[in-house]
Design a protein around this motif. Structure first.
Motif, PDB file in Angstrom:
ATOM      1  N   ARG A 284     -11.091  -4.031   7.421  1.00  0.00           N
ATOM      2  CA  ARG A 284     -10.577  -4.983   8.401  1.00  0.00           C
ATOM      3  C   ARG A 284      -9.178  -5.462   8.035  1.00  0.00           C
ATOM      4  O   ARG A 284      -8.409  -5.898   8.896  1.00  0.00           O
ATOM      5  N   TYR A 285      -8.851  -5.438   6.760  1.00  0.00           N
ATOM      6  CA  TYR A 285      -7.570  -5.967   6.295  1.00  0.00           C
ATOM      7  C   TYR A 285      -6.437  -4.955   6.412  1.00  0.00           C
ATOM      8  O   TYR A 285      -5.286  -5.276   6.121  1.00  0.00           O
ATOM      9  N   ALA A 286      -6.717  -3.744   6.815  1.00  0.00           N
ATOM     10  CA  ALA A 286      -5.657  -2.743   6.993  1.00  0.00           C
ATOM     11  C   ALA A 286      -4.735  -3.173   8.124  1.00  0.00           C
ATOM     12  O   ALA A 286      -5.160  -3.794   9.105  1.00  0.00           O
ATOM     13  N   GLY A 287      -3.465  -2.862   7.977  1.00  0.00           N
ATOM     14  CA  GLY A 287      -2.497  -3.210   9.000  1.00  0.00           C
ATOM     15  C   GLY A 287      -1.259  -2.355   8.891  1.00  0.00           C
ATOM     16  O   GLY A 287      -1.208  -1.387   8.124  1.00  0.00           O
ATOM     17  N   VAL A 288      -0.241  -2.729   9.650  1.00  0.00           N
ATOM     18  CA  VAL A 288       1.021  -1.994   9.696  1.00  0.00           C
ATOM     19  C   VAL A 288       2.039  -2.713   8.815  1.00  0.00           C
ATOM     20  O   VAL A 288       2.142  -3.948   8.846  1.00  0.00           O
ATOM     21  N   VAL A 289       2.800  -1.952   8.030  1.00  0.00           N
ATOM     22  CA  VAL A 289       3.839  -2.504   7.167  1.00  0.00           C
ATOM     23  C   VAL A 289       5.184  -1.917   7.558  1.00  0.00           C
ATOM     24  O   VAL A 289       5.317  -0.705   7.738  1.00  0.00           O
ATOM     25  N   SER A 290       6.192  -2.781   7.689  1.00  0.00           N
ATOM     26  CA  SER A 290       7.559  -2.321   7.957  1.00  0.00           C
ATOM     27  C   SER A 290       8.521  -3.118   7.092  1.00  0.00           C
ATOM     28  O   SER A 290       8.139  -4.040   6.390  1.00  0.00           O
ATOM     29  N   GLY A 291       9.807  -2.765   7.168  1.00  0.00           N
ATOM     30  CA  GLY A 291      10.802  -3.438   6.339  1.00  0.00           C
ATOM     31  C   GLY A 291      10.755  -2.917   4.921  1.00  0.00           C
ATOM     32  O   GLY A 291      10.627  -1.719   4.686  1.00  0.00           O
ATOM     33  N   GLN A 292      10.838  -3.818   3.947  1.00  0.00           N
ATOM     34  CA  GLN A 292      10.757  -3.430   2.548  1.00  0.00           C
ATOM     35  C   GLN A 292       9.366  -2.857   2.268  1.00  0.00           C
ATOM     36  O   GLN A 292       8.360  -3.346   2.783  1.00  0.00           O
ATOM     37  N   SER A 293       9.322  -1.795   1.471  1.00  0.00           N
ATOM     38  CA  SER A 293       8.028  -1.180   1.168  1.00  0.00           C
ATOM     39  C   SER A 293       7.090  -2.189   0.517  1.00  0.00           C
ATOM     40  O   SER A 293       7.519  -3.071  -0.226  1.00  0.00           O
ATOM     41  N   TYR A 294       5.782  -2.065   0.810  1.00  0.00           N
ATOM     42  CA  TYR A 294       4.804  -3.013   0.298  1.00  0.00           C
ATOM     43  C   TYR A 294       3.499  -2.285   0.033  1.00  0.00           C
ATOM     44  O   TYR A 294       3.329  -1.121   0.385  1.00  0.00           O
ATOM     45  N   PHE A 295       2.586  -2.992  -0.615  1.00  0.00           N
ATOM     46  CA  PHE A 295       1.283  -2.425  -0.919  1.00  0.00           C
ATOM     47  C   PHE A 295       0.464  -2.228   0.367  1.00  0.00           C
ATOM     48  O   PHE A 295       0.679  -2.924   1.353  1.00  0.00           O
ATOM     49  N   PRO A 296      -0.522  -1.337   0.344  1.00  0.00           N
ATOM     50  CA  PRO A 296      -1.452  -1.272   1.488  1.00  0.00           C
ATOM     51  C   PRO A 296      -2.135  -2.627   1.660  1.00  0.00           C
ATOM     52  O   PRO A 296      -2.671  -3.186   0.697  1.00  0.00           O
ATOM     53  N   LEU A 297      -2.107  -3.171   2.857  1.00  0.00           N
ATOM     54  CA  LEU A 297      -2.596  -4.538   3.050  1.00  0.00           C
ATOM     55  C   LEU A 297      -4.078  -4.679   2.706  1.00  0.00           C
ATOM     56  O   LEU A 297      -4.510  -5.731   2.221  1.00  0.00           O
ATOM     57  N   GLU A 298      -4.854  -3.627   2.941  1.00  0.00           N
ATOM     58  CA  GLU A 298      -6.285  -3.722   2.663  1.00  0.00           C
ATOM     59  C   GLU A 298      -6.589  -3.760   1.166  1.00  0.00           C
ATOM     60  O   GLU A 298      -7.719  -4.077   0.756  1.00  0.00           O
ATOM     61  N   ALA A 299      -5.564  -3.457   0.327  1.00  0.00           N
ATOM     62  CA  ALA A 299      -5.768  -3.485  -1.125  1.00  0.00           C
ATOM     63  C   ALA A 299      -5.382  -4.822  -1.744  1.00  0.00           C
ATOM     64  O   ALA A 299      -5.769  -5.117  -2.876  1.00  0.00           O
ATOM     65  N   THR A 300      -4.621  -5.633  -1.018  1.00  0.00           N
ATOM     66  CA  THR A 300      -4.067  -6.836  -1.629  1.00  0.00           C
ATOM     67  C   THR A 300      -5.031  -8.009  -1.645  1.00  0.00           C
ATOM     68  O   THR A 300      -4.866  -8.937  -2.434  1.00  0.00           O
ATOM     69  N   ARG A 301      -6.034  -8.026  -0.759  1.00  0.00           N
ATOM     70  CA  ARG A 301      -6.988  -9.134  -0.684  1.00  0.00           C
ATOM     71  C   ARG A 301      -8.405  -8.584  -0.624  1.00  0.00           C
ATOM     72  O   ARG A 301      -8.638  -7.516  -0.049  1.00  0.00           O
ATOM     73  N   LEU A 302      -9.350  -9.316  -1.202  1.00  0.00           N
ATOM     74  CA  LEU A 302     -10.738  -8.878  -1.245  1.00  0.00           C
ATOM     75  C   LEU A 302     -11.560  -9.633  -0.207  1.00  0.00           C
ATOM     76  O   LEU A 302     -11.498 -10.862  -0.131  1.00  0.00           O
ATOM     77  N   HIS A 303     -12.360  -8.891   0.545  1.00  0.00           N
ATOM     78  CA  HIS A 303     -13.095  -9.445   1.689  1.00  0.00           C
ATOM     79  C   HIS A 303     -14.570  -9.643   1.317  1.00  0.00           C
ATOM     80  O   HIS A 303     -15.463  -9.028   1.902  1.00  0.00           O
ATOM     81  N   TYR A 304     -14.837 -10.479   0.311  1.00  0.00           N
ATOM     82  CA  TYR A 304     -16.208 -10.847  -0.017  1.00  0.00           C
ATOM     83  C   TYR A 304     -16.200 -12.162  -0.782  1.00  0.00           C
ATOM     84  O   TYR A 304     -15.117 -12.680  -1.128  1.00  0.00           O
ATOM     85  N   PHE A 305     -17.382 -12.731  -1.041  1.00  0.00           N
ATOM     86  CA  PHE A 305     -17.500 -14.041  -1.646  1.00  0.00           C
ATOM     87  C   PHE A 305     -16.740 -14.104  -2.977  1.00  0.00           C
ATOM     88  O   PHE A 305     -16.948 -13.273  -3.860  1.00  0.00           O
ATOM     89  N   GLY A 306     -15.877 -15.114  -3.104  1.00  0.00           N
ATOM     90  CA  GLY A 306     -14.995 -15.216  -4.265  1.00  0.00           C
ATOM     91  C   GLY A 306     -13.581 -14.774  -3.956  1.00  0.00           C
ATOM     92  O   GLY A 306     -12.643 -15.136  -4.660  1.00  0.00           O
ATOM     93  N   GLY A 307     -13.444 -13.973  -2.897  1.00  0.00           N
ATOM     94  CA  GLY A 307     -12.115 -13.557  -2.465  1.00  0.00           C
ATOM     95  C   GLY A 307     -11.342 -12.834  -3.559  1.00  0.00           C
ATOM     96  O   GLY A 307     -11.912 -12.131  -4.399  1.00  0.00           O
ATOM     97  N   THR A 308     -10.051 -13.046  -3.554  1.00  0.00           N
ATOM     98  CA  THR A 308      -9.166 -12.297  -4.441  1.00  0.00           C
ATOM     99  C   THR A 308      -9.235 -12.777  -5.885  1.00  0.00           C
ATOM    100  O   THR A 308      -8.640 -12.162  -6.767  1.00  0.00           O
ATOM    101  N   THR A 309     -10.003 -13.848  -6.157  1.00  0.00           N
ATOM    102  CA  THR A 309     -10.264 -14.167  -7.567  1.00  0.00           C
ATOM    103  C   THR A 309     -11.078 -13.046  -8.212  1.00  0.00           C
ATOM    104  O   THR A 309     -11.214 -13.016  -9.437  1.00  0.00           O
ATOM    105  N   GLY A 310     -11.579 -12.117  -7.397  1.00  0.00           N
ATOM    106  CA  GLY A 310     -12.288 -10.960  -7.934  1.00  0.00           C
ATOM    107  C   GLY A 310     -11.392  -9.967  -8.633  1.00  0.00           C
ATOM    108  O   GLY A 310     -11.880  -9.085  -9.349  1.00  0.00           O
TER     109      GLY A 310
END
Length: 520
Positions: free
Chosen positions: A58-84
């Motif tokens: 669900r977190y996948a998206g489009v990236v433009s401008g300066q290169s960036y990480f795949p959006l679905e890799a930067t945040r975790l979609h489960y209990f505890g979130g990105t503290t995981g």
């Protein structure tokens, strides 16, 4: 109390005094504050207790401008979130981060550093940190090996980071929340829309949807209006605000086209190499993951930041591979290149530095302790760096993120000049030499093909006293929406050099205090 929302019947309605959307670094501390407080609190988490690839997508998206990480890799979609998957780096923002800086457009928080001081202290136990003391002198006194470099503190000085284990909120706080009688955790509760009252001044219902189309609603009672907190990541908070456009066509809180703008990252990347020509204990600056409790990085003084027009940035000194390991930058140099490096003044080498260097032959350079210089730097607020929505929708019907990352000349200027400050200090003291990365040597050259961020999504729903300048007010309440607040790094007006988690938790605790008052 815990319920898997997938087990609830279609059309279920739940009542709440406080509805928190997102169970991560911001949402969980708020929920913990309400245990035993006598309120009906719903904590909605879109994922379960473990990673689910379909939900993560669900977190996948489009990236433009300066290169960036795949959006679905930067945040975790489960209990505890990105503290995981965070690294545990913790430091409070500096006093200068809260001030309006004439050389940094869009800078200034609606309160000073002292406002967050008590909340930083309260955040420490949640993150398994020690005493909330970030004075360099305290840590120098704690260990005889913590000898600082003899820098002029009017130019550069130490900034201390403390290290969480790192604490995984999903494992540490699962039991207290599941066992709480007045906090109801719903997992697999994907929020797809905030429905406003017809006059657009308050959230009436929070809409939750399952992939098979079943829905449920969260609402307040007639006697007690519901308070809603969006505590997802910056990108997901923005996504939900913009997608909730049934009443406000531009999205919730977006009357002045500010939702999604001023996205900021921490620029975290190698920027140069340092060689020490004199023996020096570097224990204070060392990092051994899982063991180090605190370490220092180097920052420009406030006076130097103002004088040179710099953003807040730090430099870490990380030992480079020794003989037998991977080849270092200096080992790859030819004798001619090393001679040029020894004499070159473009990287801030002073006459004193060159005099010191004359006593060291080319081969001795290879034998000296070498350190990779790694920056941890705030990005200047930039309205062109923004989050919008695409036409494509995920499996739950929510438009995906269109992310445009834009950097500025001040970002590059800060990176270059901070390294040069250290070079001049090393040269003045005769203790070493510094070289910038090739791409950073020109005053106004291009960025490299890959610019590394800290995986920190900051800004996008910035805080300001005026609705024409910010999305939320000083209390993190969305301007014009009586019962909607935002939690997380999205509300930061500026990012500072510190990793955001400690400040996210501190702001969440401060927000919880206000919510307890208004729901009393």
């Amino acid at each position: 109390m815990h319920t898997d929302a997938r087990t609830l019947a279609d059309g279920t309605t739940l009542d709440a005094d406080v509805c928190i959307v997102g169970a991560g670094a911001a949402g969980i501390p708020i929920a913990l504050e309400f245990i035993g407080a006598g309120r009906r609190v719903l904590l909605l988490e879109g994922g379960g207790f473990d990673r689910d690839d379909a939900l993560q997508a669900r977190y996948a998206g489009v990236v433009s401008g300066q290169s960036y990480f795949p959006l679905e890799a930067t945040r975790l979609h489960y209990f505890g979130g990105t503290t995981g998957h965070w690294g545990g780096f913790c430091a409070p923002l500096d006093p200068i981060d809260f001030r309006t800086r004439a050389w940094v457009s869009g800078s200034g928080w609606p309160f000073g550093a002292e406002t967050l001081t008590p909340f930083y202290a309260r955040a420490h136990p949640l993150l398994d940190l020690g005493v909330p003391d970030y004075r360099a002198a305290t840590w120098q006194a704690a260990d005889a090996r913590n000898v600082p470099l003899p820098l002029d503190h009017a130019v550069m000085h130490e900034k201390i980071w403390q290290f969480s284990a790192p604490t995984r909120f999903g494992s540490r706080f699962r039991a207290p929340l599941v066992e709480a009688r007045d906090v109801h955790l719903l997992t697999h509760a994907v929020v797809t829309e905030l429905r406003l009252r017809s006059d657009g001044t308050a959230v009436e219902t929070v809409e939750v949807r399952q992939a098979d189309g079943r829905t449920l609603q969260v609402r307040g009672s007639v006697e007690r209006p519901m308070q809603v907190v969006l505590a997802c990541s910056t990108l997901q908070n923005v996504r939900l605000l913009l997608a909730s456009n049934a009443v406000a066509a531009a999205g919730v809180g977006n009357a002045h086209d500010l939702v999604g703008r001023h996205f900021m990252e921490h620029l975290e990347m190698p920027v140069g190499t340092a060689v020490l020509l004199r023996p020096q204990s570097m224990h204070l600056y060392a990092l051994d993951f899982g063991r180090t409790k605190a370490r220092a990085e180097l920052v420009a003084s406030e006076a130097m930041q103002e004088r040179l027009g710099l953003l807040n940035a730090s430099l870490s000194l990380d030992p480079m591979p020794t003989e037998g390991e991977a080849r270092s930058t200096f080992e790859d140099f030819s004798a001619e290149e090393l001679e040029t490096f020894r004499k070159d003044t473009r990287d801030g080498l002073t006459e004193a530095m060159r005099d010191s260097a004359r006593s060291h032959d080319v081969e001795s350079v290879r034998r000296q302790p070498r350190f990779a210089l790694f920056t941890r730097q705030e990005q200047a607020p930039n309205a062109a760096s923004r989050i919008t929505l695409t036409r494509e929708r995920d499996a739950f019907g929510v438009p995906r993120v269109d992310f445009h990352w834009a950097l500025s000349a001040r970002d590059r200027h800060t990176m270059q000049q901070t390294v040069r400050l250290l070079a001049r200090e090393f040269g003045r003291l005769g203790i070493g030499r510094v070289q910038l990365r090739d791409w950073l040597r020109a005053d106004d050259g291009p960025w490299p093909a890959v610019v590394s961020g800290g995986w920190h999504d900051i800004g996008g729903t910035r805080m300001h006293t005026s609705p024409r300048e910010g999305v939320v007010d000083a209390d993190c309440r969305v301007h014009g929406i009586a019962n909607l607040s935002l939690a997380g790094a999205g509300v930061f007006p500026t990012a500072g050099a510190a990793n955001p988690t400690l400040t996210i938790v501190a702001l969440a605790l401060r927000l919880a205090e206000r919510l307890k008052r208004v729901t009393a």
